[in-house]
Design a protein around this motif. Sequence first.
Motif, mmCIF file in Angstrom:
data_model
loop_
_atom_site.group_PDB
_atom_site.id
_atom_site.type_symbol
_atom_site.label_atom_id
_atom_site.label_comp_id
_atom_site.label_asym_id
_atom_site.label_seq_id
_atom_site.Cartn_x
_atom_site.Cartn_y
_atom_site.Cartn_z
ATOM 1 N N ASP A 1 2.540 -22.202 17.972
ATOM 2 C CA ASP A 1 1.286 -22.361 16.906
ATOM 3 C C ASP A 1 0.383 -21.215 17.244
ATOM 4 O O ASP A 1 0.305 -20.603 17.969
ATOM 5 C CB ASP A 1 0.168 -23.552 17.754
ATOM 6 C CG ASP A 1 1.083 -25.015 17.588
ATOM 7 O OD1 ASP A 1 1.515 -24.925 16.272
ATOM 8 O OD2 ASP A 1 1.044 -25.693 18.339
ATOM 9 N N TYR A 2 -0.285 -20.937 16.089
ATOM 10 C CA TYR A 2 -1.275 -19.630 16.013
ATOM 11 C C TYR A 2 -2.695 -20.012 16.600
ATOM 12 O O TYR A 2 -3.114 -20.775 15.980
ATOM 13 C CB TYR A 2 -1.564 -19.038 14.721
ATOM 14 C CG TYR A 2 -2.095 -17.644 14.867
ATOM 15 C CD1 TYR A 2 -1.784 -16.558 15.376
ATOM 16 C CD2 TYR A 2 -3.388 -17.666 14.121
ATOM 17 C CE1 TYR A 2 -2.489 -15.480 15.440
ATOM 18 C CE2 TYR A 2 -4.024 -16.646 14.041
ATOM 19 C CZ TYR A 2 -3.627 -15.458 14.813
ATOM 20 O OH TYR A 2 -4.311 -14.253 14.699
ATOM 21 N N ASN A 3 -3.298 -19.448 17.549
ATOM 22 C CA ASN A 3 -4.642 -19.511 17.809
ATOM 23 C C ASN A 3 -5.489 -18.503 17.469
ATOM 24 O O ASN A 3 -5.507 -17.385 18.112
ATOM 25 C CB ASN A 3 -4.514 -19.457 19.575
ATOM 26 C CG ASN A 3 -5.940 -19.746 20.123
ATOM 27 O OD1 ASN A 3 -6.997 -19.493 19.477
ATOM 28 N ND2 ASN A 3 -5.849 -20.202 21.357
ATOM 29 N N SER A 4 -6.204 -18.741 16.445
ATOM 30 C CA SER A 4 -7.029 -17.856 15.567
ATOM 31 C C SER A 4 -8.147 -17.461 16.399
ATOM 32 O O SER A 4 -8.779 -16.245 16.556
ATOM 33 C CB SER A 4 -7.436 -18.392 14.318
ATOM 34 O OG SER A 4 -8.320 -19.664 14.635
ATOM 35 N N ARG A 5 -8.481 -18.089 17.614
ATOM 36 C CA ARG A 5 -9.645 -17.754 18.326
ATOM 37 C C ARG A 5 -9.335 -16.545 19.125
ATOM 38 O O ARG A 5 -10.057 -15.493 19.605
ATOM 39 C CB ARG A 5 -9.984 -18.778 19.171
ATOM 40 C CG ARG A 5 -11.255 -18.462 19.981
ATOM 41 C CD ARG A 5 -11.650 -19.785 20.838
ATOM 42 N NE ARG A 5 -10.546 -20.588 21.847
ATOM 43 C CZ ARG A 5 -10.180 -19.872 22.750
ATOM 44 N NH1 ARG A 5 -10.785 -18.911 23.474
ATOM 45 N NH2 ARG A 5 -9.400 -20.541 23.715
ATOM 46 N N THR A 6 -7.994 -16.595 19.775
ATOM 47 C CA THR A 6 -7.474 -15.578 20.666
ATOM 48 C C THR A 6 -6.667 -14.604 19.825
ATOM 49 O O THR A 6 -6.373 -13.363 20.536
ATOM 50 C CB THR A 6 -6.903 -16.117 21.868
ATOM 51 O OG1 THR A 6 -5.634 -16.867 21.322
ATOM 52 C CG2 THR A 6 -7.527 -17.003 22.714
ATOM 53 N N GLY A 7 -5.974 -14.697 18.914
ATOM 54 C CA GLY A 7 -5.190 -14.070 18.118
ATOM 55 C C GLY A 7 -3.724 -13.988 18.651
ATOM 56 O O GLY A 7 -2.897 -13.129 18.611
#
Length: 134
Positions: A95-101
Amino acid sequence: NSEFSLGGIGVANGTTIDYVRSIYGEPRLVSTSKYSRTYMYGDSVTIKTDHYGNSPERVFCVTVTANNGFGTPAGLTAGMKTSTMFRLYGYEKPDYNSRTGTYEYMYPHQGSGAGAGMQISVKHDTIQKIMVIN
């Protein structure tokens, strides 16, 4: 599962904070809530325990964010390339975590249903964080 440990600190087998202290010395207490405590060793190892009354504090989460000697029993550490993770544990869809990149890979416990798992955070093909949790 013994793979759900970092630096010899397991989360699925009832490891106590007293056992952790006997190996690594006194940690720094970071926070306390009603039923849990968070400890740190240096700036890169976080240990979370549960505590209920007079029961021993049991480790339920260990997080490592640097290549500091804390690794899985198979030898995976922060700072390694994802190819090593895939070779040791196989491929899980991240899963991509957009907050942490970062891309988050979750390796669930297989078998007994104990609930333990390992989450690995990757950025630029390099492991940034390994967390084992129960």
